[in-house]
Scaffold this motif. Structure first.
Motif, PDB file in Angstrom:
ATOM      1  N   VAL A 218      22.669  39.352  55.395  1.00 24.01           N
ATOM      2  CA  VAL A 218      23.646  38.253  55.348  1.00 24.01           C
ATOM      3  C   VAL A 218      23.531  37.487  54.034  1.00 24.01           C
ATOM      4  CG1 VAL A 218      24.279  36.040  56.391  1.00 24.01           C
ATOM      5  CG2 VAL A 218      23.842  38.022  57.846  1.00 24.01           C
ATOM      6  N   PHE A 219      22.294  37.211  53.607  1.00 23.19           N
ATOM      7  CA  PHE A 219      22.101  36.529  52.328  1.00 23.19           C
ATOM      8  C   PHE A 219      22.692  37.347  51.180  1.00 23.19           C
ATOM      9  CE2 PHE A 219      18.829  33.694  54.202  1.00 23.19           C
ATOM     10  CZ  PHE A 219      19.201  32.506  53.587  1.00 23.19           C
ATOM     11  N   THR A 220      22.498  38.655  51.211  1.00 25.84           N
ATOM     12  CA  THR A 220      23.013  39.504  50.138  1.00 25.84           C
ATOM     13  C   THR A 220      24.526  39.459  50.077  1.00 25.84           C
ATOM     14  OG1 THR A 220      21.126  41.007  50.338  1.00 25.84           O
ATOM     15  CG2 THR A 220      23.080  41.856  49.233  1.00 25.84           C
ATOM     16  N   ILE A 221      25.177  39.641  51.221  1.00 25.05           N
ATOM     17  CA  ILE A 221      26.641  39.665  51.267  1.00 25.05           C
ATOM     18  C   ILE A 221      27.224  38.321  50.846  1.00 25.05           C
ATOM     19  CG2 ILE A 221      28.615  39.830  52.832  1.00 25.05           C
ATOM     20  CD1 ILE A 221      26.910  41.856  54.447  1.00 25.05           C
ATOM     21  N   ALA A 222      26.672  37.243  51.390  1.00 25.65           N
ATOM     22  CA  ALA A 222      27.214  35.913  51.093  1.00 25.65           C
ATOM     23  C   ALA A 222      27.077  35.575  49.617  1.00 25.65           C
ATOM     24  CB  ALA A 222      26.509  34.863  51.948  1.00 25.65           C
ATOM     25  N   ASN A 223      25.948  35.890  49.021  1.00 25.95           N
ATOM     26  CA  ASN A 223      25.746  35.544  47.617  1.00 25.95           C
ATOM     27  C   ASN A 223      26.512  36.467  46.681  1.00 25.95           C
ATOM     28  OD1 ASN A 223      23.560  33.287  47.127  1.00 25.95           O
ATOM     29  ND2 ASN A 223      22.947  34.408  48.957  1.00 25.95           N
ATOM     30  N   LEU A 224      26.669  37.729  47.048  1.00 29.91           N
ATOM     31  CA  LEU A 224      27.439  38.648  46.210  1.00 29.91           C
ATOM     32  C   LEU A 224      28.886  38.197  46.098  1.00 29.91           C
ATOM     33  CD1 LEU A 224      27.251  42.514  46.298  1.00 29.91           C
ATOM     34  CD2 LEU A 224      29.461  41.383  46.233  1.00 29.91           C
ATOM     35  N   THR A 225      29.462  37.761  47.210  1.00 26.81           N
ATOM     36  CA  THR A 225      30.893  37.453  47.226  1.00 26.81           C
ATOM     37  C   THR A 225      31.225  35.990  46.944  1.00 26.81           C
ATOM     38  OG1 THR A 225      30.743  37.170  49.637  1.00 26.81           O
ATOM     39  CG2 THR A 225      31.424  39.324  48.826  1.00 26.81           C
ATOM     40  N   ALA A 226      30.304  35.077  47.234  1.00 26.36           N
ATOM     41  CA  ALA A 226      30.629  33.651  47.128  1.00 26.36           C
ATOM     42  C   ALA A 226      30.100  32.983  45.871  1.00 26.36           C
ATOM     43  CB  ALA A 226      30.102  32.904  48.358  1.00 26.36           C
ATOM     44  N   THR A 227      29.094  33.548  45.239  1.00 22.08           N
ATOM     45  CA  THR A 227      28.515  32.900  44.062  1.00 22.08           C
ATOM     46  C   THR A 227      29.406  33.024  42.832  1.00 22.08           C
ATOM     47  OG1 THR A 227      26.297  33.332  44.914  1.00 22.08           O
ATOM     48  CG2 THR A 227      26.467  32.743  42.599  1.00 22.08           C
ATOM     49  N   ALA A 228      30.020  34.191  42.643  1.00 22.17           N
ATOM     50  CA  ALA A 228      30.842  34.414  41.451  1.00 22.17           C
ATOM     51  C   ALA A 228      32.017  33.436  41.340  1.00 22.17           C
ATOM     52  CB  ALA A 228      31.336  35.857  41.409  1.00 22.17           C
ATOM     53  N   PRO A 229      32.789  33.172  42.418  1.00 25.38           N
ATOM     54  CA  PRO A 229      33.879  32.193  42.282  1.00 25.38           C
ATOM     55  C   PRO A 229      33.399  30.804  41.903  1.00 25.38           C
ATOM     56  CG  PRO A 229      34.193  33.531  44.245  1.00 25.38           C
ATOM     57  CD  PRO A 229      32.817  33.860  43.722  1.00 25.38           C
ATOM     58  N   LEU A 230      32.144  30.475  42.231  1.00 30.26           N
ATOM     59  CA  LEU A 230      31.592  29.174  41.856  1.00 30.26           C
ATOM     60  C   LEU A 230      31.012  29.194  40.445  1.00 30.26           C
ATOM     61  CD1 LEU A 230      29.778  28.399  45.220  1.00 30.26           C
ATOM     62  CD2 LEU A 230      31.718  27.119  44.316  1.00 30.26           C
ATOM     63  N   ALA A 231      30.080  30.118  40.220  1.00 31.08           N
ATOM     64  CA  ALA A 231      29.351  30.132  38.947  1.00 31.08           C
ATOM     65  C   ALA A 231      30.191  30.645  37.794  1.00 31.08           C
ATOM     66  CB  ALA A 231      28.082  30.978  39.088  1.00 31.08           C
ATOM     67  N   VAL A 232      31.023  31.656  38.042  1.00 31.47           N
ATOM     68  CA  VAL A 232      31.870  32.222  36.983  1.00 31.47           C
ATOM     69  C   VAL A 232      33.272  31.640  37.035  1.00 31.47           C
ATOM     70  CG1 VAL A 232      32.815  34.354  36.015  1.00 31.47           C
ATOM     71  CG2 VAL A 232      30.531  34.361  37.022  1.00 31.47           C
ATOM     72  N   GLY A 233      33.824  31.509  38.243  1.00 33.29           N
ATOM     73  CA  GLY A 233      35.204  31.065  38.384  1.00 33.29           C
ATOM     74  C   GLY A 233      35.471  29.658  37.882  1.00 33.29           C
ATOM     75  N   ILE A 234      34.566  28.717  38.180  1.00 34.57           N
ATOM     76  CA  ILE A 234      34.794  27.326  37.754  1.00 34.57           C
ATOM     77  C   ILE A 234      34.798  27.205  36.226  1.00 34.57           C
ATOM     78  CG2 ILE A 234      33.891  24.977  37.843  1.00 34.57           C
ATOM     79  CD1 ILE A 234      35.200  25.869  40.411  1.00 34.57           C
ATOM     80  N   PRO A 235      33.818  27.789  35.499  1.00 40.35           N
ATOM     81  CA  PRO A 235      33.913  27.738  34.031  1.00 40.35           C
ATOM     82  C   PRO A 235      35.172  28.410  33.489  1.00 40.35           C
ATOM     83  CG  PRO A 235      31.688  28.343  34.684  1.00 40.35           C
ATOM     84  CD  PRO A 235      32.523  28.377  35.926  1.00 40.35           C
ATOM     85  N   LEU A 236      35.588  29.538  34.083  1.00 42.86           N
ATOM     86  CA  LEU A 236      36.801  30.216  33.619  1.00 42.86           C
ATOM     87  C   LEU A 236      38.039  29.365  33.865  1.00 42.86           C
ATOM     88  CD1 LEU A 236      36.269  33.947  34.651  1.00 42.86           C
ATOM     89  CD2 LEU A 236      35.972  32.898  32.409  1.00 42.86           C
ATOM     90  N   LYS A 237      38.095  28.712  35.014  1.00 40.32           N
ATOM     91  CA  LYS A 237      39.210  27.818  35.306  1.00 40.32           C
ATOM     92  C   LYS A 237      39.224  26.638  34.332  1.00 40.32           C
ATOM     93  CE  LYS A 237      39.537  28.800  40.290  1.00 40.32           C
ATOM     94  NZ  LYS A 237      40.980  29.018  40.467  1.00 40.32           N
ATOM     95  N   ALA A 238      38.051  26.093  34.038  1.00 38.54           N
ATOM     96  CA  ALA A 238      37.968  24.969  33.096  1.00 38.54           C
ATOM     97  C   ALA A 238      38.519  25.368  31.726  1.00 38.54           C
ATOM     98  CB  ALA A 238      36.522  24.502  32.971  1.00 38.54           C
ATOM     99  N   HIS A 239      38.169  26.579  31.283  1.00 39.74           N
ATOM    100  CA  HIS A 239      38.649  27.065  29.988  1.00 39.74           C
ATOM    101  C   HIS A 239      40.137  27.391  30.036  1.00 39.74           C
ATOM    102  CE1 HIS A 239      38.582  28.943  26.079  1.00 39.74           C
ATOM    103  NE2 HIS A 239      38.944  30.119  26.577  1.00 39.74           N
ATOM    104  N   ALA A 240      40.582  28.057  31.112  1.00 44.92           N
ATOM    105  CA  ALA A 240      41.979  28.495  31.205  1.00 44.92           C
ATOM    106  C   ALA A 240      42.945  27.336  31.388  1.00 44.92           C
ATOM    107  CB  ALA A 240      42.134  29.489  32.354  1.00 44.92           C
ATOM    108  N   TYR A 241      42.536  26.326  32.127  1.00 49.65           N
ATOM    109  CA  TYR A 241      43.447  25.219  32.447  1.00 49.65           C
ATOM    110  C   TYR A 241      43.154  23.957  31.648  1.00 49.65           C
ATOM    111  CZ  TYR A 241      44.295  28.374  36.361  1.00 49.65           C
ATOM    112  OH  TYR A 241      44.590  29.481  37.132  1.00 49.65           O
ATOM    113  N   GLY A 242      42.243  24.049  30.685  1.00 49.76           N
ATOM    114  CA  GLY A 242      42.008  22.935  29.768  1.00 49.76           C
ATOM    115  C   GLY A 242      41.305  21.749  30.381  1.00 49.76           C
ATOM    116  N   TRP A 243      40.373  21.975  31.304  1.00 43.02           N
ATOM    117  CA  TRP A 243      39.631  20.855  31.863  1.00 43.02           C
ATOM    118  C   TRP A 243      38.636  20.322  30.840  1.00 43.02           C
ATOM    119  CZ3 TRP A 243      37.810  23.411  37.123  1.00 43.02           C
ATOM    120  CH2 TRP A 243      38.937  23.771  37.863  1.00 43.02           C
ATOM    121  N   SER A 244      38.373  19.028  30.881  1.00 39.98           N
ATOM    122  CA  SER A 244      37.330  18.447  30.043  1.00 39.98           C
ATOM    123  C   SER A 244      35.971  18.779  30.652  1.00 39.98           C
ATOM    124  CB  SER A 244      37.495  16.927  29.956  1.00 39.98           C
ATOM    125  OG  SER A 244      37.289  16.327  31.223  1.00 39.98           O
TER     126      SER A 244
END
Length: 396
Positions: A218-244
């Motif tokens: 369960v830990f493996t599945i949850a972290n594989l699928t849920a960590t990337a949208p947080l750790a990678v997705g938020i910085p990418l969104k900040a760059h793509a949408y011009g967040w400060s």
């Protein structure tokens, strides 16, 4: 607990700054590569790190690795202080070295709570440690954003100071860990075959206990699928949408706030949970729903709300599962099982990072998030619904 909180603050300062710097260094895929560079050594070496912690002592291992991680913050601060985009190669090197240090640090630091708290107290103690760490993250996330806006290098020095302070606290409280005895005397030689045997002992223990295997999966599945949208997705969104940088930190803050709220609510009823696996699965399925909202969030406030919901779902599940894992593990295997837990958590994360980064670059950030959320829900159903839930829950 003070050392654990300072450790969490330093981690938050480091990872918030690392994600921001990686997003503004080069292409979208490089964000995944930079962040994955730190998770690969954690996954590969953490089982060995657990065995080392058992042999040298959990407290000693945790203290030494705190100092090592503090020293690594010095080159990180120098990188962030430079003018212009930060070198992606430099970030990969720092992330990689930090991951190696974490492979030794995480099993030792995570298992120390079982040395000072036992049986009925363990879930409450684990909840308290998690809550204090999340409070530290809540404070550190916006601080990191403002420090990035002020001057990037300051974040690295602040993280180094927190880690050094945590090491000092651990050293001053060493008497509290009197029962934490090393497995071998200092200077005693040990055949290489014995070390391999210790590593295999952790795997054999997990294989012989179905609840342990289920929790690790369960830990493996949850972290594989849920960590990337947080750790990678938020910085990418900040760059793509011009967040400060400040708004980027606010979005990141949402997960820590939600996690703290979820753990506080769970703490009152932690000892009453008779079926922790089923309750944790309920939280995780709800978290999959929040992941869909995050996938399509374009404003930092909306992203922060989605992250808050994710934290409120995932943190209680993690507390329940980790406390149960520690409870059913004999003290002689705590370091080894802690290493297996680290392997379960970090083993899938770099794969998730690379998949998410590739989808974000090839298709879109929204599609990448949707694929990960769907994968989380489907995998949990395949793992938990048909796999003899009655026998697993009874064993827990």
């Amino acid at each position: 607990m003070s050392a654990s909180t300072l450790d969490a603050v330093a981690d938050t300062l480091f990872f918030v700054a690392l994600g921001w710097a990686a997003a503004y260094s080069s292409s979208e895929i490089s964000v995944s590569v930079v962040l994955a560079a730190g998770t690969v050594p954690r996954a590969v070496l953490m089982v060995a790190g657990g065995a080392v912690a058992d042999r040298l002592g959990l407290a000693l291992t945790a203290n030494v690795t705190l100092v090592l991680r503090a020293l690594l913050m010095v080159p990180f601060a120098i990188l962030l202080a430079g003018s212009g985009p930060v070198s992606a190669v430099g970030l990969v090197v720092v992330s990689l070295l930090f991951g190696v240090a974490d492979a030794l640090h995480v099993p030792a630091m995570g298992a120390l709570v079982a040395v000072v708290a036992h049986d009925a107290e363990l879930r409450s103690a684990q909840s308290l440690v998690t809550t204090l760490g999340l409070i530290g993250q809540v404070v550190a996330a916006p601080v990191a954003g403002f420090l990035l806006a002020l001057r990037g290098g300051v974040v690295g020095w602040a993280a180094a100071a927190c880690l050094a302070a945590a090491a000092a606290v651990m050293l001053s409280a060493r008497r509290q860990f009197a029962s934490d005895k090393p497995g071998t005397e200092v200077g005693e030689s040990e055949p290489a075959g014995r070390k391999i045997h210790e590593l295999l002992a952790g795997f054999r223990f997990a294989r012989a206990h179905a609840p342990v295997l289920t929790i690790l999966a369960v830990f493996t599945i949850a972290n594989l699928t849920a960590t990337a949208p947080l750790a990678v997705g938020i910085p990418l969104k900040a760059h793509a949408y011009g967040w400060s940088s400040e708004m980027y930190a606010v979005a990141t803050l949402g997960f820590a706030v939600g996690s703290a709220l979820g753990v506080v609510m769970m703490e009152r009823h932690a000892t009453e949970a008779t079926r922790p696996l089923r309750l944790a699965a309920t939280f995780l399925f709800a978290g999959a729903g929040a992941s869909y909202v995050l996938a399509f969030a374009t404003h930092p406030v909306m992203a922060g709300i989605a992250c808050l919901a994710l934290g409120a779902c995932f943190a209680p599940a993690a507390v329940l599962l980790k406390a149960e894992l520690l409870r059913i593990t004999p003290e002689s295997h705590l370091g080894r099982v802690g290493g297996l837990l680290g392997f379960a958590i970090f083993g899938g994360i770099p794969v998730g990072f690379l998949i998410y980064g590739w989808l974000a670059e090839a298709v879109s950030i929204a599609i990448a998030g949707t694929v990960m959320a769907t994968g989380l829900a489907v995998c949990l159903m395949l793992l938990l619904v048909p796999a003899r839930p009655r026998s697993v829950e009874q064993s827990l």
